[in-house]
Design an enzyme around this catalytic site. Structure first.
Site, PDB file in Angstrom:
ATOM      1  N   CYS A   2      28.865 -16.482 -68.977  1.00 10.21           N
ATOM      2  CA  CYS A   2      27.738 -15.804 -69.604  1.00 10.21           C
ATOM      3  C   CYS A   2      27.575 -14.414 -68.996  1.00 10.21           C
ATOM      4  O   CYS A   2      28.001 -14.163 -67.875  1.00 10.21           O
ATOM      5  CB  CYS A   2      26.418 -16.531 -69.438  1.00 10.21           C
ATOM      6  SG  CYS A   2      26.418 -18.224 -70.000  1.00 10.21           S
ATOM      7  N   ARG A  27      33.193 -12.718 -70.302  1.00 12.53           N
ATOM      8  CA  ARG A  27      32.537 -13.705 -69.440  1.00 12.53           C
ATOM      9  C   ARG A  27      32.090 -14.945 -70.218  1.00 12.53           C
ATOM     10  O   ARG A  27      31.770 -15.979 -69.644  1.00 12.53           O
ATOM     11  CB  ARG A  27      31.305 -13.093 -68.812  1.00 12.53           C
ATOM     12  CG  ARG A  27      31.641 -11.948 -67.946  1.00 12.53           C
ATOM     13  CD  ARG A  27      31.278 -12.263 -66.542  1.00 12.53           C
ATOM     14  NE  ARG A  27      32.094 -11.556 -65.626  1.00 12.53           N
ATOM     15  CZ  ARG A  27      32.150 -11.823 -64.345  1.00 12.53           C
ATOM     16  NH1 ARG A  27      31.466 -12.826 -63.861  1.00 12.53           N
ATOM     17  NH2 ARG A  27      32.902 -11.134 -63.547  1.00 12.53           N
ATOM     18  N   TRP A  75      28.211 -18.620 -72.649  1.00 16.43           N
ATOM     19  CA  TRP A  75      29.244 -19.657 -72.563  1.00 16.43           C
ATOM     20  C   TRP A  75      28.464 -20.953 -72.413  1.00 16.43           C
ATOM     21  O   TRP A  75      27.800 -21.185 -71.403  1.00 16.43           O
ATOM     22  CB  TRP A  75      30.155 -19.416 -71.355  1.00 16.43           C
ATOM     23  CG  TRP A  75      31.321 -20.346 -71.301  1.00 16.43           C
ATOM     24  CD1 TRP A  75      32.553 -20.137 -71.847  1.00 16.43           C
ATOM     25  CD2 TRP A  75      31.380 -21.626 -70.665  1.00 16.43           C
ATOM     26  NE1 TRP A  75      33.369 -21.217 -71.592  1.00 16.43           N
ATOM     27  CE2 TRP A  75      32.671 -22.142 -70.872  1.00 16.43           C
ATOM     28  CE3 TRP A  75      30.467 -22.394 -69.938  1.00 16.43           C
ATOM     29  CZ2 TRP A  75      33.091 -23.383 -70.382  1.00 16.43           C
ATOM     30  CZ3 TRP A  75      30.864 -23.635 -69.457  1.00 16.43           C
ATOM     31  CH2 TRP A  75      32.167 -24.113 -69.678  1.00 16.43           C
ATOM     32  N   ASN A  99      21.793 -16.997 -66.711  1.00 11.68           N
ATOM     33  CA  ASN A  99      23.124 -17.517 -66.373  1.00 11.68           C
ATOM     34  C   ASN A  99      22.922 -18.609 -65.340  1.00 11.68           C
ATOM     35  O   ASN A  99      22.124 -18.434 -64.429  1.00 11.68           O
ATOM     36  CB  ASN A  99      23.996 -16.438 -65.715  1.00 11.68           C
ATOM     37  CG  ASN A  99      24.455 -15.396 -66.702  1.00 11.68           C
ATOM     38  OD1 ASN A  99      24.220 -15.518 -67.904  1.00 11.68           O
ATOM     39  ND2 ASN A  99      25.098 -14.361 -66.198  1.00 11.68           N
ATOM     40  N   GLY A 100      23.682 -19.677 -65.444  1.00 14.71           N
ATOM     41  CA  GLY A 100      23.570 -20.738 -64.440  1.00 14.71           C
ATOM     42  C   GLY A 100      23.097 -22.029 -65.068  1.00 14.71           C
ATOM     43  O   GLY A 100      23.149 -22.199 -66.289  1.00 14.71           O
ATOM     44  N   GLU A 485      51.674 -22.564 -62.348  1.00 17.67           N
ATOM     45  CA  GLU A 485      50.994 -21.356 -62.831  1.00 17.67           C
ATOM     46  C   GLU A 485      51.504 -20.975 -64.232  1.00 17.67           C
ATOM     47  O   GLU A 485      50.723 -20.597 -65.103  1.00 17.67           O
ATOM     48  CB  GLU A 485      51.212 -20.223 -61.811  1.00 17.67           C
ATOM     49  CG  GLU A 485      50.777 -18.834 -62.239  1.00 17.67           C
ATOM     50  CD  GLU A 485      49.300 -18.699 -62.566  1.00 17.67           C
ATOM     51  OE1 GLU A 485      48.518 -19.622 -62.308  1.00 17.67           O
ATOM     52  OE2 GLU A 485      48.926 -17.651 -63.125  1.00 17.67           O
ATOM     53  N   LYS A 489      49.187 -20.708 -67.569  1.00 14.71           N
ATOM     54  CA  LYS A 489      49.085 -19.495 -68.400  1.00 14.71           C
ATOM     55  C   LYS A 489      49.340 -19.845 -69.853  1.00 14.71           C
ATOM     56  O   LYS A 489      48.620 -19.412 -70.742  1.00 14.71           O
ATOM     57  CB  LYS A 489      50.116 -18.467 -67.964  1.00 14.71           C
ATOM     58  CG  LYS A 489      49.879 -17.341 -67.049  1.00 14.71           C
ATOM     59  CD  LYS A 489      48.582 -16.728 -66.801  1.00 14.71           C
ATOM     60  CE  LYS A 489      47.467 -17.614 -66.351  1.00 14.71           C
ATOM     61  NZ  LYS A 489      46.986 -17.429 -64.990  1.00 14.71           N
ATOM     62  N   GLU A 492      46.448 -21.923 -71.462  1.00 11.95           N
ATOM     63  CA  GLU A 492      45.204 -21.146 -71.604  1.00 11.95           C
ATOM     64  C   GLU A 492      45.204 -20.253 -72.835  1.00 11.95           C
ATOM     65  O   GLU A 492      44.224 -20.186 -73.548  1.00 11.95           O
ATOM     66  CB  GLU A 492      45.071 -20.193 -70.406  1.00 11.95           C
ATOM     67  CG  GLU A 492      44.221 -20.679 -69.291  1.00 11.95           C
ATOM     68  CD  GLU A 492      44.022 -19.599 -68.243  1.00 11.95           C
ATOM     69  OE1 GLU A 492      45.016 -19.040 -67.750  1.00 11.95           O
ATOM     70  OE2 GLU A 492      42.864 -19.322 -67.929  1.00 11.95           O
ATOM     71  N   HIS A 508      60.631 -39.392 -61.993  1.00 13.30           N
ATOM     72  CA  HIS A 508      59.528 -40.280 -61.617  1.00 13.30           C
ATOM     73  C   HIS A 508      58.465 -40.345 -62.712  1.00 13.30           C
ATOM     74  O   HIS A 508      57.353 -40.789 -62.462  1.00 13.30           O
ATOM     75  CB  HIS A 508      58.918 -39.811 -60.292  1.00 13.30           C
ATOM     76  CG  HIS A 508      59.913 -39.817 -59.174  1.00 13.30           C
ATOM     77  ND1 HIS A 508      60.328 -40.969 -58.567  1.00 13.30           N
ATOM     78  CD2 HIS A 508      60.623 -38.808 -58.608  1.00 13.30           C
ATOM     79  CE1 HIS A 508      61.235 -40.676 -57.643  1.00 13.30           C
ATOM     80  NE2 HIS A 508      61.443 -39.364 -57.663  1.00 13.30           N
ATOM     81  N   LYS A 604      35.740 -15.948 -68.091  1.00 10.97           N
ATOM     82  CA  LYS A 604      36.469 -15.331 -66.993  1.00 10.97           C
ATOM     83  C   LYS A 604      35.999 -15.818 -65.632  1.00 10.97           C
ATOM     84  O   LYS A 604      36.788 -16.037 -64.739  1.00 10.97           O
ATOM     85  CB  LYS A 604      36.323 -13.809 -67.089  1.00 10.97           C
ATOM     86  CG  LYS A 604      37.071 -13.034 -66.023  1.00 10.97           C
ATOM     87  CD  LYS A 604      38.573 -13.181 -66.191  1.00 10.97           C
ATOM     88  CE  LYS A 604      39.353 -12.428 -65.146  1.00 10.97           C
ATOM     89  NZ  LYS A 604      40.767 -12.841 -65.135  1.00 10.97           N
TER      90      LYS A 604
HETATM   91  O1  M6R Z   1      37.640 -15.779 -60.163  1.00 12.04           O
HETATM   92  P1  M6R Z   1      38.464 -16.860 -59.558  1.00 12.04           P
HETATM   93  O2  M6R Z   1      39.773 -16.351 -59.021  1.00 12.04           O
HETATM   94  O3  M6R Z   1      37.736 -17.638 -58.503  1.00 12.04           O
HETATM   95  O4  M6R Z   1      38.787 -17.844 -60.730  1.00 12.04           O
HETATM   96  C1  M6R Z   1      39.442 -19.046 -60.512  1.00 12.04           C
HETATM   97  C2  M6R Z   1      39.894 -19.661 -61.804  1.00 12.04           C
HETATM   98  O5  M6R Z   1      38.793 -19.923 -62.624  1.00 12.04           O
HETATM   99  C3  M6R Z   1      40.866 -18.767 -62.562  1.00 12.04           C
HETATM  100  O6  M6R Z   1      41.976 -18.438 -61.799  1.00 12.04           O
HETATM  101  C4  M6R Z   1      41.339 -19.445 -63.862  1.00 12.04           C
HETATM  102  O7  M6R Z   1      42.114 -20.560 -63.568  1.00 12.04           O
HETATM  103  C5  M6R Z   1      42.085 -18.426 -64.718  1.00 12.04           C
HETATM  104  N1  M6R Z   1      41.536 -18.402 -66.036  1.00 12.04           N
HETATM  105  C6  M6R Z   1      43.540 -18.678 -64.774  1.00 12.04           C
HETATM  106  O8  M6R Z   1      44.211 -17.781 -65.575  1.00 12.04           O
END
Ligand code: M6R
Length: 609
Positions: A2, A27, A75, A99-100, A485, A489, A492, A508, A604
């Site tokens: 948010c 955000r 969000w 927010n929160g 990773e 990516k 996402e 396994h 984000k």
């Molecule tokens: O702001 P941060 O690095 O603490 O965020 C951690 C994760 O939320 C962040 O890396 C998330 O996994 C990304 N969207 C990955 O691309």
């Protein structure tokens, strides 16, 4: 998660709020809204489901020249993304954005219904709005006092901005666990949950601290503690420029940020490593040489990509550092475990945003236990950066795309430099350290070379594989976190179901998955594990795999597509391969027509659990 904006001054607040919301949209982007007040307090409240562009259309038809207002991009936590649940919420005289999460909102709601409050939305925010309204009217008190009393009854996390139709000359703001920044201009004041909304308006900012409440007027802001005692604010200079939050000709922020890596990595390394004279040094750790020498265990904590950065750096560091154990922890797990911290532990708190709720909770718990906590953070002035005992900024500039790319590469580099520092302090051979520092210094240009050389090739492969619904990413040793990773990516941004596995784990379980609906991404480094990785490919081929190999070997590779990366690096080759998988995820998402920078259901910065 948010975004909050607020404005009071002599500009048309609708336009200031709208441009702020556009900047904060990364955000959260389920719904958006603003409310502005006319000179005698008459409100114009506009809310829409969906992106800020929807709200913008509405504003065009309801233009006002009001000079005070607050806005929000949401969000969803409590209640579905809908116009009804969008902020600002209004009850009686009060408009509020939040927010929160208010954890005890059900109890408060039950109480408030006894006083004839009924609720139109499913949100916790509407309950907080009603609570402020109730106290405001009952006590006939000032808005700041009503907000302060209401917040004392609240359990949870919040960043809020509040308006009363009775007094259009002030905005009351408060924070606990969710960031809020006040920007000071000439006879105008801005409020934002994220510095990017302030860029171009002012560079004089106050980062509010937990428990603080502020009254913003055109003249400035007065801060109070929760007991309504006045406190002094410290004004800081905002180090963020307009350039860094623009796309600079790229189609998406994600592609821009992938391409920025040579430069952003250079900023991370700048002044921190040198091969001749041999030096690995991170300023700002607030640790003496003696304390550094004593470290026996490093605990790296983060979420998502930040967690994987810790895993990856651990593989690198164990190559040159004996006698120090290294563990990488998922913050959302660690915070609820009954874990033991070995003596002489240093915790590295890794976060791009510096606001991730779970990571912050771990930091607070470790500090409570007296553990030395160092930040590896990107966002300057963020909560984690302020609460750690010392630390390092990765300096990658604004990362706008929800999928993290340049932050990952620099987080790995910064943690590795910390490892190099420990190694130097513990007397590890200069020759060995020098060769790693040489590699680290060469990494930005190696990444640049690979981006230039392989972009078109990856784009073509991505188009050909974009129809698959599943993907399996595998790698061994330091390529295992890269597989995790890479899969993160892809899922996402493309919504292709993707899993990352240690290649040795194939038999396994995961090899059972392979069929015509899958493609596989196999990372193969030309080292002592080449044969083993090649065997994995052959086993998968026997089951009908559609494998893409990313490798630096010139030897035979049994894959459908082979991306041969020519790099002179050894230790840091996995980071070069990772750039290829970033491109792959990007181009698959583009081929599938997705909203690359703002993927569905994500935000984000994850400031709630
Ligand atoms: O702001 P941060 O690095 O603490 O965020 C951690 C994760 O939320 C962040 O890396 C998330 O996994 C990304 N969207 C990955 O691309």
């Amino acid at each position: 998660m948010c975004g909050i904006v607020g404005y009071i001054g002599d500009k048309e607040s609708q336009q200031v709020l709208l441009s702020g919301l556009k900047r904060l949209e990364y955000r959260g982007y389920d719904s958006a809204g603003i409310v502005t007040l006319g000179a005698s307090g008459e409100p114009t409240s506009l809310r829409e489901k969906g992106k800020v562009a929807e709200l913008e259309k509405k504003i065009l038809n309801h233009k006002k020249d009001d000079e005070v207002g607050i806005g929000h991009t949401r969000w969803a936590t409590h209640g579905a993304p809908s116009k009804r649940n969008a902020h600002p919420h209004n009850v009686g005289d009060i408009y509020l954005v939040h927010n929160g999460i208010i954890e005890n909102y059900q109890d408060l709601k039950t109480e408030l219904t006894k006083y004839d409050y009924d609720f139109k939305s499913e949100t916790d925010t509407e309950v907080l709005t009603a609570l402020v309204d109730y106290i405001y009217k009952k006590d006939g008190t000032s808005l700041v006092s009503a907000v302060s009393q209401a917040l004392k009854m609240v359990v949870g996390a919040y960043g809020i901005a509040v308006l009363s139709v009775k007094n259009p000359s002030e905005i009351v703001v408060a924070r606990k666990g969710s960031p809020l920044i006040v920007g000071l201009g000439d006879d105008e004041v801005f409020v934002a949950s994220d510095a990017s909304a302030l860029v171009g308006h002012t560079d004089q900012v106050i980062y509010m601290r937990d428990g603080e409440i502020g009254v913003c007027t055109r003249e400035g802001v007065q801060l109070y503690d929760i007991e309504a005692n006045e406190i002094n604010a410290s004004v800081e200079k905002l180090e963020l420029d307009l350039q860094s939050i623009q796309k600079k000709g790229y189609d998406h922020f994600l592609l821009k940020e992938i391409y920025e890596q040579p430069e952003s990595l250079n900023s991370t390394l700048l002044g921190r490593v040198s091969a001749d004279p041999l030096r690995a040094r991170l300023g700002g750790l607030n640790m003496s040489d003696n304390e550094i020498r004593k470290v026996e265990h490093v605990m790296v904590i983060g979420c998502g990509t930040a967690y994987y950065a810790g895993l990856e750096a651990g593989y690198f560091i164990e190559q040159f550092l004996d006698g120090v154990t290294f563990s990488s922890q998922i913050a959302s797990e660690l915070r609820y475990r009954s874990f033991t911290v070995p003596k002489n532990t240093v915790a590295l708190i890794v976060s791009q945003s510096g606001e991730t709720a779970d990571t912050l909770a771990c930091l607070q718990e470790l500090k409570r236990r007296g553990v030395k906590c160092l930040g590896v953070v990107n966002a300057v002035g963020s909560t984690i950066a302020r609460e750690v005992d010392g630390g390092v900024y990765v300096h990658v500039g604004a990362e706008i795309s929800v999928a993290s790319t340049k932050a990952f590469t620099s987080q790995v580099a910064a943690i590795t430099i910390f490892g190099l520092m420990l190694a130097q302090a513990k007397g590890v051979g200069q020759m060995q350290l020098r060769s790693y520092i040489h590699e680290l210094e060469a990494l930005p240009s190696e990444i640049e070379k690979v981006l230039k050389k392989h972009d078109k090739e990856v784009q073509k492969i991505a188009k050909a594989y974009a129809h698959y619904e599943h993907a399996l990413y595998i790698g061994r040793d330091a390529l295992y976190p890269i597989a995790l990773e890479g899969a993160l990516k892809l899922k996402e941004v493309s919504y292709v179901h993707a899993e990352g596995y240690a290649a040795g784990e194939l038999k396994h379980g995961p090899i059972a998955l392979i069929d015509d609906r899958f493609f596989e991404v196999c990372y193969i480094q030309d080292n002592w594990l080449y044969e083993k990785s090649q065997s994995n490919l052959i086993e998968m081929n026997a089951r009908g795999a559609h494998a893409i190999a990313i490798t630096n070997t010139s030897k035979r590779i049994a894959a459908e597509k082979v991306i041969r990366v020519n790099t002179k690096l050894e230790l840091f080759t996995p980071l070069v391969f990772n750039v290829i998988s970033q491109l792959l995820a990007y181009y698959v998402a583009v081929a599938r027509g997705n909203d690359v920078d703002q993927p569905r259901n994500l935000a984000k910065s994850v400031t709630v659990e």
